[in-house]
Write a protein that holds these residues in place. Structure first.
Motif, PDB file in Angstrom:
ATOM      1  N   TRP A  87     -37.149 -33.540  49.228  1.00  0.00           N
ATOM      2  CA  TRP A  87     -37.679 -32.011  48.799  1.00  0.00           C
ATOM      3  C   TRP A  87     -37.154 -30.969  49.744  1.00  0.00           C
ATOM      4  CZ3 TRP A  87     -38.701 -30.534  44.142  1.00  0.00           C
ATOM      5  CH2 TRP A  87     -39.148 -31.654  43.192  1.00  0.00           C
ATOM      6  N   VAL A  88     -37.217 -31.421  50.984  1.00  0.00           N
ATOM      7  CA  VAL A  88     -36.599 -30.510  52.393  1.00  0.00           C
ATOM      8  C   VAL A  88     -35.292 -30.170  51.979  1.00  0.00           C
ATOM      9  CG1 VAL A  88     -36.236 -30.311  54.591  1.00  0.00           C
ATOM     10  CG2 VAL A  88     -38.380 -31.415  53.832  1.00  0.00           C
ATOM     11  N   GLN A  89     -34.360 -31.241  51.588  1.00  0.00           N
ATOM     12  CA  GLN A  89     -33.026 -31.082  51.305  1.00  0.00           C
ATOM     13  C   GLN A  89     -32.966 -30.170  49.996  1.00  0.00           C
ATOM     14  OE1 GLN A  89     -30.445 -31.903  53.220  1.00  0.00           O
ATOM     15  NE2 GLN A  89     -29.017 -30.685  51.979  1.00  0.00           N
ATOM     16  N   ARG A  90     -33.675 -30.143  49.176  1.00  0.00           N
ATOM     17  CA  ARG A  90     -33.576 -29.177  47.843  1.00  0.00           C
ATOM     18  C   ARG A  90     -33.993 -27.693  48.567  1.00  0.00           C
ATOM     19  NH1 ARG A  90     -36.465 -32.177  42.902  1.00  0.00           N
ATOM     20  NH2 ARG A  90     -34.732 -33.832  42.582  1.00  0.00           N
ATOM     21  N   VAL A  91     -34.639 -27.647  49.300  1.00  0.00           N
ATOM     22  CA  VAL A  91     -35.069 -26.351  49.663  1.00  0.00           C
ATOM     23  C   VAL A  91     -33.711 -25.620  50.558  1.00  0.00           C
ATOM     24  CG1 VAL A  91     -36.610 -24.803  51.127  1.00  0.00           C
ATOM     25  CG2 VAL A  91     -37.555 -26.860  49.682  1.00  0.00           C
ATOM     26  N   ILE A  92     -33.183 -26.512  51.352  1.00  0.00           N
ATOM     27  CA  ILE A  92     -32.105 -26.358  52.052  1.00  0.00           C
ATOM     28  C   ILE A  92     -30.889 -25.796  51.349  1.00  0.00           C
ATOM     29  CG2 ILE A  92     -30.338 -26.962  53.793  1.00  0.00           C
ATOM     30  CD1 ILE A  92     -32.644 -28.962  54.981  1.00  0.00           C
ATOM     31  N   GLU A  93     -30.757 -26.680  50.257  1.00  0.00           N
ATOM     32  CA  GLU A  93     -29.714 -26.374  49.028  1.00  0.00           C
ATOM     33  C   GLU A  93     -29.978 -24.957  48.557  1.00  0.00           C
ATOM     34  OE1 GLU A  93     -29.378 -30.060  47.009  1.00  0.00           O
ATOM     35  OE2 GLU A  93     -28.550 -31.021  48.878  1.00  0.00           O
ATOM     36  N   LEU A 138     -43.475 -25.650  48.104  1.00  0.00           N
ATOM     37  CA  LEU A 138     -42.514 -24.379  48.566  1.00  0.00           C
ATOM     38  C   LEU A 138     -41.156 -24.652  47.467  1.00  0.00           C
ATOM     39  CD1 LEU A 138     -41.993 -22.097  50.004  1.00  0.00           C
ATOM     40  CD2 LEU A 138     -40.769 -23.918  51.859  1.00  0.00           C
ATOM     41  N   TYR A 139     -40.734 -25.595  47.209  1.00  0.00           N
ATOM     42  CA  TYR A 139     -39.679 -25.602  46.266  1.00  0.00           C
ATOM     43  C   TYR A 139     -40.121 -25.003  45.003  1.00  0.00           C
ATOM     44  CZ  TYR A 139     -35.529 -27.046  43.411  1.00  0.00           C
ATOM     45  OH  TYR A 139     -34.516 -27.083  42.523  1.00  0.00           O
ATOM     46  N   ARG A 140     -41.084 -25.523  44.499  1.00  0.00           N
ATOM     47  CA  ARG A 140     -41.592 -25.311  43.079  1.00  0.00           C
ATOM     48  C   ARG A 140     -42.030 -23.786  43.022  1.00  0.00           C
ATOM     49  NH1 ARG A 140     -41.707 -29.447  39.783  1.00  0.00           N
ATOM     50  NH2 ARG A 140     -41.781 -31.558  40.701  1.00  0.00           N
TER      51      ARG A 140
END
Length: 178
Positions: free
Chosen positions: A2-8, A147-149
């Motif tokens: 999920w951290v990587q998704r936020v970064i992307e 956070l991503y959601r």
């Protein structure tokens, strides 16, 4: 993941901030969520999409979650306010106890917290409420997934902001990156 998704999602390069987590966790008396630490090391404290405030560890500054926590705890423990808590029906987390620690908020006064129980280290459900007056909503997911959601899922109600088309930017609060 999920951290990587936020970064992307934000199209940012991780900052690689170094933090003395042992000192912070020593003061709190519990370890912090691993993905939160990874998010902070990648972004620092700051603002996502011009409206979602992410608290980090920026000593003495607006985006410092430890400063915010100390102030909330002091207020919660001040006897002149009686037994009233700003996070009612919960209390602000005190070392060795159970309560809330805020890690994010929005310009609309939504609050994002962990429910921390010193007797259950490693469990960090996210509690969130809209506009300081609504009921608390519990999410058994990581900080980074929540956070991503919020940023990307328009159907993540009442907290998703994607339907407002604010973009998925990040502006650091104090630790460079811009």
């Amino acid at each position: 993941m999920w951290v990587q998704r936020v970064i992307e999602l934000t199209a940012r390069e991780p900052l690689g901030i170094s933090v003395d987590w042992a000192a912070i966790e020593g003061e709190l008396g519990v370890p912090l969520p691993a993905d939160y630490k990874e998010l902070y090391e990648a972004f620092g404290g700051g603002v996502f999409s011009d409206s979602v405030y992410f608290l980090g560890r920026d000593d003495g500054l607006t985006f410092d979650f430890l400063t915010q926590w100390r102030a909330a705890l002091s207020t919660d423990q001040d006897s002149k306010f009686g037994k009233v808590s700003a996070v009612d029906p919960y209390a602000t987390y005190a070392p060795g106890g159970k309560g809330l620690v805020e890690w994010g908020s929005t310009e609309w006064a939504d609050e994002y917290c962990w429910l921390i129980d010193a007797e259950r280290p490693g469990e960090y459900p996210v509690l969130a409420r809209a506009h300081d007056v609504g009921p608390w909503h519990r999410y058994d997911m990581s900080t980074s997934e929540f956070l991503y959601r919020v940023l990307a899922d328009a159907d993540f109600q009442p907290f998703g902001i994607a339907q407002y088309d604010l973009g998925t930017t990040f502006k650091p609060g104090s630790r460079g990156g811009e």
